[in-house]
Enzyme design. Structure first.
Site, short mmCIF file in Angstrom:
data_model
loop_
_atom_site.label_atom_id
_atom_site.label_comp_id
_atom_site.label_asym_id
_atom_site.label_seq_id
_atom_site.Cartn_x
_atom_site.Cartn_y
_atom_site.Cartn_z
N SER A 188 -10.23 -1.17 6.92
CA SER A 188 -9.83 -0.94 5.84
C SER A 188 -9.03 -1.98 4.68
O SER A 188 -8.65 -1.91 3.76
CB SER A 188 -8.71 0.23 5.84
OG SER A 188 -9.20 1.59 5.56
N SER A 239 -9.81 1.51 2.92
CA SER A 239 -9.05 2.39 2.33
C SER A 239 -7.92 1.50 1.56
O SER A 239 -7.36 2.27 0.35
CB SER A 239 -8.26 3.10 3.11
OG SER A 239 -7.43 2.66 4.04
N LYS A 289 0.55 -1.31 -0.07
CA LYS A 289 0.03 0.10 0.00
C LYS A 289 1.01 1.17 -0.03
O LYS A 289 1.95 1.31 0.64
CB LYS A 289 -1.01 -0.11 1.25
CG LYS A 289 -1.83 1.06 1.16
CD LYS A 289 -2.87 0.75 2.45
CE LYS A 289 -3.82 1.69 2.80
NZ LYS A 289 -4.90 1.25 3.85
N1 GLN Z 1 -13.63 3.19 6.35
C1 GLN Z 1 -12.85 3.68 7.55
C2 GLN Z 1 -12.73 5.32 7.57
O1 GLN Z 1 -13.19 5.88 6.86
C3 GLN Z 1 -11.67 2.83 7.90
C4 GLN Z 1 -10.59 3.40 7.15
C5 GLN Z 1 -9.45 2.48 7.52
O2 GLN Z 1 -9.34 1.41 8.14
N2 GLN Z 1 -8.14 2.99 7.29
O3 GLN Z 1 -11.88 5.81 8.31
#
Ligand code: GLN
Length: 481
Positions: free
Chosen positions: A161, A137, A62
């Site tokens: 994420s 994400s 990532k």
């Molecule tokens: N969807 C969650 C957010 O909007 C999780 C993001 C993550 O785990 N980095 O923050």
């Protein structure tokens, strides 16, 4: 999958350079359509003397992990030219193990968001259906594995994420116990919730990769002393008598009686069928009830804590130490300009929320209260873990939504169902998503979360359940070649 590739490499049926070139070819072939990568590494590089199960195996990382000499943008404009000068520990360990980096993957900007559509480096499409999102994400990492470009990819998980895009992408997504894997070199989002984890196409591979990258790190004071277990050896252990619970308020079909959402009903029906199969296999599974108010507090609690921590952690993104320099006559103007141009709307919204939450007069009421609610939620789950080895729940209420979906996934009806995986981050519990069914031709994952430190148990349970799904090793890439 990794073990097959290992065998082929060891029998000299294929060389690691050939594997790399094959990955590279697919990475380029799919890039325009799916946009998994910010950067594709076109040069084959391997640490020659490495000797591990991952030696010669290609993978993706990532783009919020620091890689010395390689562009690292976190899919944000404010870091669009940033080339780090040091390696994240995970990257260093994988390099030492001889794994070969194919590319840095697209994420929702700065890892905030859950759609894979907010990256300054372009949105990521779902390999099972281009009109749908993959979730985020860690969007590009999930897509790269689902497309079969790489057998594994590294992600980060602050709320879900890794585990949500794994569900939407039909792959395995695993986030170990908090601190099990060093976060040195991972761009901090919300430090008390951030985890490093992996995407693979089967549970055993998740265990194999975690075995290589876990362990204590003097650069990360939150990293745990290694448990000295080899998870890949434990995944086949007997599960007879293992006890799991699911939460009535989330998956009992009676809660959705007035719903005409066919996909949701199908997802839950298939979930119940899976539970029956698990019981036949020797698992004990029981329904438990948790105060709905507490469950409904998960999402606001997550937002409060994560926005506050994110605002503080990202205060260094000023365009001064790194990133494009802003214009202006004073330091304030320069920073203001860099941050205005550097961040998308979503990020700005979250920083405004975070700043508000952290204001002196709001800290007690907002931030500290959220921390208390977090504690109540974790205590409740920990109490249940005295009796149960794990919690099993659908990772999402349907397959991946379409880009233009207006079905209000964030409405009250879905509030708990779509956000419960943050429990794993609140408590630092090991948590894994594996594919269990297809609804409307899209994969849906089931999530298993276990006791803190018991990564081996969670992987073992997931591995046994994977056998029952008949979906081990699926990949969307098959339908494209
Ligand atoms: N969807 C969650 C957010 O909007 C999780 C993001 C993550 O785990 N980095 O923050």
């Amino acid at each position: 999958m990794i073990e097959e590739l290992r065998e082929k490499l060891d029998n000299a049926e294929v060389t690691s350079e050939e594997l790399f070139n094959e990955s590279l070819k697919k990475a380029h072939q799919y890039q325009d359509e799916y946009n998994s990568f910010v950067t594709i590494i076109d040069q084959y590089k391997i640490k020659k003397r490495a000797d591990s199960i991952l030696t010669g195996i290609p993978y993706a990382l990532k783009d919020n992990f620091s890689t010395s000499g390689i562009l690292t943008t976190a899919s944000s404009n404010i870091l669009k030219d940033y080339v780090p000068v040091y390696d994240a520990t995970v990257y260093k360990k994988l390099k030492q193990a001889g794994a070969v980096l194919v590319g840095k993957t697209v994420l929702d900007e700065l890892a905030m968001g859950g759609t894979g559509t907010t990256a300054a480096t372009g949105l990521v499409r779902n390999p099972w259906d281009k009109e749908r999102l993959i979730g985020g994400s860690s969007a590009g990492s999930a897509a790269a594995v689902a497309l079969g470009i790489v057998p594994f990819a590294i992600g980060s998980d602050t709320g879900d994420s890794i585990r949500k895009p794994a569900s939407y992408g039909g792959v395995v997504g695993y986030k170990p116990t908090y601190g099990r894997i060093s976060r040195y070199g991972l761009f901090a989002f919300a430090s008390s919730l951030d985890h490093v984890g992996v995407f693979t196409r089967c549970v055993k591979d998740a265990a194999i990769v975690t075995d290589i990258i876990k362990g204590q790190d003097s650069h990360d004071m939150t990293s745990l002393k290694d448990d000295n277990k080899t998870y890949a050896k434990e995944v086949d252990n007997d599960i007879k008598g293992r006890k799991l619970f699911y939460i009535k308020e989330i998956c009992n079909l009676d809660n959705y009686k007035d719903s005409n959402d066919k996909e949701l009903i199908e997802t839950l029906t298939r979930f119940n069928e899976l539970l029956d199969k698990c019981k036949d296999q020797g698992f004990i599974i029981e329904e438990v009830s948790i105060d709905k108010q507490l469950l409904e507090a998960i999402y606001p609690t997550y937002m409060t804590i994560s926005c506050a921590e994110a605002t503080s952690n990202n205060a260094n993104l000023t365009g001064i130490q790194f990133g494009p320099r802003g214009q202006g006559n004073s330091i304030d103007e320069i920073i203001f300009d860099a941050r205005t141009k550097g961040f998308s709307e979503l990020i700005k919204r979250r920083f405004i929320l975070g700043s508000y939450i952290l204001q002196k007069e709001n800290q007690e009421k907002l931030y500290l209260n959220a921390c208390r609610i977090r504690r109540l939620i974790v205590d409740k789950i920990t109490e249940l873990f005295k009796e149960y080895d794990g919690m099993i729940l659908p990772a999402s209420g349907s397959g991946a939504p379409k880009f233009d979906d207006s079905s209000e996934k964030l409405s009250d009806r879905y509030l708990i169902l779509e956000n419960h995986m943050a429990i794993g981050n609140f408590g630092g519990f090991p948590s894994i998503t594996i594919p269990y069914c297809f609804v409307n031709n899209m994969p849906v994952g089931v999530n298993i979360t276990g006791r803190i430190m018991e990564d081996d148990v969670v992987l073992n349970i997931a591995n046994k359940i994977e056998e029952l799904t008949g979906l081990k090793g699926i990949k969307a890439g098959d339908t494209h070649v």
